[in-house]
Write a protein that holds these residues in place. Structure first.
Motif, short mmCIF file in Angstrom:
data_model
loop_
_atom_site.label_atom_id
_atom_site.label_comp_id
_atom_site.label_asym_id
_atom_site.label_seq_id
_atom_site.Cartn_x
_atom_site.Cartn_y
_atom_site.Cartn_z
N LYS A 117 -33.51 -22.78 88.70
CA LYS A 117 -32.96 -23.90 89.45
C LYS A 117 -33.87 -25.13 89.35
N LEU A 118 -35.17 -24.91 89.53
CA LEU A 118 -36.13 -26.01 89.44
C LEU A 118 -36.16 -26.59 88.02
N THR A 119 -36.09 -25.71 87.03
CA THR A 119 -36.09 -26.17 85.64
C THR A 119 -34.88 -27.05 85.36
N THR A 120 -33.72 -26.63 85.88
CA THR A 120 -32.51 -27.43 85.71
C THR A 120 -32.67 -28.81 86.36
N GLN A 121 -33.23 -28.82 87.59
CA GLN A 121 -33.46 -30.08 88.29
C GLN A 121 -34.43 -30.96 87.52
N ILE A 122 -35.50 -30.36 87.02
CA ILE A 122 -36.51 -31.12 86.28
C ILE A 122 -35.91 -31.72 85.02
N ASP A 123 -35.13 -30.91 84.31
CA ASP A 123 -34.50 -31.40 83.07
C ASP A 123 -33.55 -32.56 83.36
N LYS A 124 -32.75 -32.41 84.42
CA LYS A 124 -31.81 -33.48 84.78
C LYS A 124 -32.55 -34.75 85.18
N MET A 125 -33.57 -34.61 86.02
CA MET A 125 -34.32 -35.78 86.48
C MET A 125 -35.07 -36.43 85.32
N SER A 126 -35.63 -35.61 84.44
CA SER A 126 -36.36 -36.16 83.29
C SER A 126 -35.42 -36.92 82.36
N ALA A 127 -34.24 -36.34 82.13
CA ALA A 127 -33.25 -37.00 81.27
C ALA A 127 -32.79 -38.32 81.89
N ARG A 128 -32.52 -38.29 83.20
CA ARG A 128 -32.07 -39.49 83.90
C ARG A 128 -33.16 -40.56 83.87
N SER A 129 -34.40 -40.17 84.10
CA SER A 129 -35.51 -41.12 84.08
C SER A 129 -35.69 -41.73 82.70
N ALA A 130 -35.59 -40.90 81.66
CA ALA A 130 -35.72 -41.40 80.29
C ALA A 130 -34.61 -42.40 79.96
N MET A 131 -33.39 -42.09 80.40
CA MET A 131 -32.27 -42.99 80.17
C MET A 131 -32.49 -44.32 80.90
N THR A 257 -36.08 -49.48 87.60
CA THR A 257 -37.51 -49.12 87.54
C THR A 257 -37.91 -48.30 88.76
N LYS A 258 -37.41 -48.72 89.93
CA LYS A 258 -37.71 -47.97 91.15
C LYS A 258 -37.12 -46.56 91.08
N GLU A 259 -35.87 -46.46 90.63
CA GLU A 259 -35.23 -45.15 90.52
C GLU A 259 -35.97 -44.27 89.53
N SER A 260 -36.37 -44.84 88.41
CA SER A 260 -37.11 -44.08 87.41
C SER A 260 -38.45 -43.62 87.96
N THR A 261 -39.13 -44.49 88.70
CA THR A 261 -40.41 -44.12 89.31
C THR A 261 -40.23 -43.00 90.32
N ASP A 262 -39.19 -43.13 91.15
CA ASP A 262 -38.92 -42.08 92.15
C ASP A 262 -38.59 -40.75 91.46
N LEU A 263 -37.83 -40.83 90.38
CA LEU A 263 -37.48 -39.61 89.63
C LEU A 263 -38.71 -38.97 89.01
N ASP A 264 -39.60 -39.79 88.48
CA ASP A 264 -40.85 -39.27 87.90
C ASP A 264 -41.69 -38.56 88.97
N LYS A 265 -41.72 -39.16 90.15
CA LYS A 265 -42.46 -38.55 91.26
C LYS A 265 -41.82 -37.23 91.66
N ALA A 266 -40.49 -37.23 91.79
CA ALA A 266 -39.78 -36.01 92.16
C ALA A 266 -39.94 -34.94 91.07
N THR A 267 -39.94 -35.38 89.81
CA THR A 267 -40.12 -34.44 88.71
C THR A 267 -41.51 -33.81 88.76
N ALA A 268 -42.51 -34.62 89.06
CA ALA A 268 -43.88 -34.10 89.17
C ALA A 268 -43.98 -33.08 90.31
N GLU A 269 -43.34 -33.39 91.45
CA GLU A 269 -43.35 -32.47 92.59
C GLU A 269 -42.62 -31.17 92.25
#
Length: 345
Positions: A117-131, A257-269
């Motif tokens: 579940k966490l891996t799926t979330q990380i992949d989604k957030m990483s993809a969204r942040s990259a986009m 930029t803010k959304e991407s930063t928040d996603l990066d933070k959430a991805t790290a967590e």
């Protein structure tokens, strides 16, 4: 003394001779029972391939040979208790293993599912942040192009405006001069003095020419002014559109930029959480490995061990019963001998 001997000697001989025969029979029965018990234990050891029972059979045989009845019974009883304890311990171990394996398997499944579940979330957030970062880069490039375009427009408009001011001033000055010349000529030829009457035709030609020049200058100035006003209006309109586009894209850059930063933070967590869960999963997996090493039934299953324990205990109890029957037989035989002895006295 002689009288007593003569009167009771036959009865005494018969009574004690009969008692000795009965005791001999009892001794034979006892020995047979003991050796039967030894045989039963020995056969039990062979059937179940039990070294402990084989050793017990040897000890029983030695004890039986020494005529140690109580010791024989004690050895069998000790073995029964030992087997019962082993069976109980084995059952407890089986229950422990079943419980621990079941709980550990459930924990492993839970941790595995949590990691997935966490891996799926990380992949989604990483993809969204990259986009989003790609979109921000495109927006920033678009803003840079827009700024460059606006700067070029500003320069062109500035040059055009400066050129207009210069040209319109020249046109106005030329128009003013033509008008002044026309006024002078008209005033001159309007005088009553006929001294210049011979030049009226030429004067009229000049005036007509100047009037054409005046008209051309007026039209030129008017066209120049119209073109300047149209260029200025177009510039202002385009500048306004550029400002709106710049504001919109700048705001998009800010939010993305803010959304991407928040996603990066959430991805790290989430990544940190996944590492923690992975450590827990590794610990559960290691524990499961040890449990399997401890609990997996390699040669003999729990059901087979349980059946063997029950068979061995039942066989030993049967052997013990043989000895118990021997005890009862001895007691009955001894009692009959005493009774008969007393009756003959």
């Amino acid at each position: 003394k002689e009288v007593i001997k003569e009167n009771v000697g036959g009865a005494e001989s018969l009574s004690y001779s009969f008692l000795q025969v009965e005791r001999s029979a009892i001794t034979s029965k006892v020995a047979l029972s003991r050796y039967e018990a030894v045989r039963m234990v020995r056969d039990l050891a062979k059937k179940h391939q039990s070294a402990a029972l084989a050793q017990l059979a040897m000890r029983l045989r030695a004890a039986a040979g020494d005529d140690q009845f109580a010791k024989v019974k004690g050895l069998i009883q000790d073995m029964i208790e030992r087997l019962e304890q082993e069976a109980e311990a084995d059952a407890k171990k089986k229950a422990y293993c079943d419980t621990e394996l079941s709980e550990s398997d459930a924990k492993k499944a839970d941790k595995t599912a949590e990691i997935e579940k966490l891996t799926t979330q990380i992949d989604k957030m990483s993809a969204r942040s990259a986009m989003l970062k790609e979109e921000v880069a495109e927006l920033q490039h678009s803003l840079a192009v827009l700024a460059k375009s606006q700067a070029e427009m500003d320069k062109i408009r500035g040059d055009e405006k400066a050129q207009y001011k210069t040209n319109s001033a020249d046109m106005e000055q030329g128009l003013k001069g033509v008008k002044l010349a026309l006024k002078v000529l008209r005033d001159y030829y309007a005088k009553a003095d006929k001294a210049h009457s011979s030049a009226d035709g030429a004067g009229n030609g000049i005036i007509s020419l100047l009037e054409v020049v005046e008209s051309d200058f007026t039209k030129g100035l008017s066209q120049m002014t119209s073109e300047e006003e149209a260029a200025q209006a177009a510039y202002e309109e385009q500048t306004k559109e550029n400002e709106i586009e710049k504001a919109t894209k700048t705001q998009d850059v800010k939010y993305k930029t803010k959304e991407s930063t928040d996603l990066d933070k959430a991805t790290a967590e989430a990544t940190s959480d996944r590492s923690g869960v992975q450590e827990e999963l590794d610990a559960v997996s290691d524990y499961l490995k040890k449990l399997h090493e401890q609990c997996d039934e390699k040669a003999e299953t729990f059901e087979e061990r349980k059946a063997r324990y029950e068979a061995e205990i039942a066989g030993l109890k049967e052997a013990l019963q043989v000895l118990e029957d021997e005890t009862a037989f001895i007691q009955r035989g001894s009692l009959r001998g005493v009774v008969r002895h007393v009756a003959t006295m």
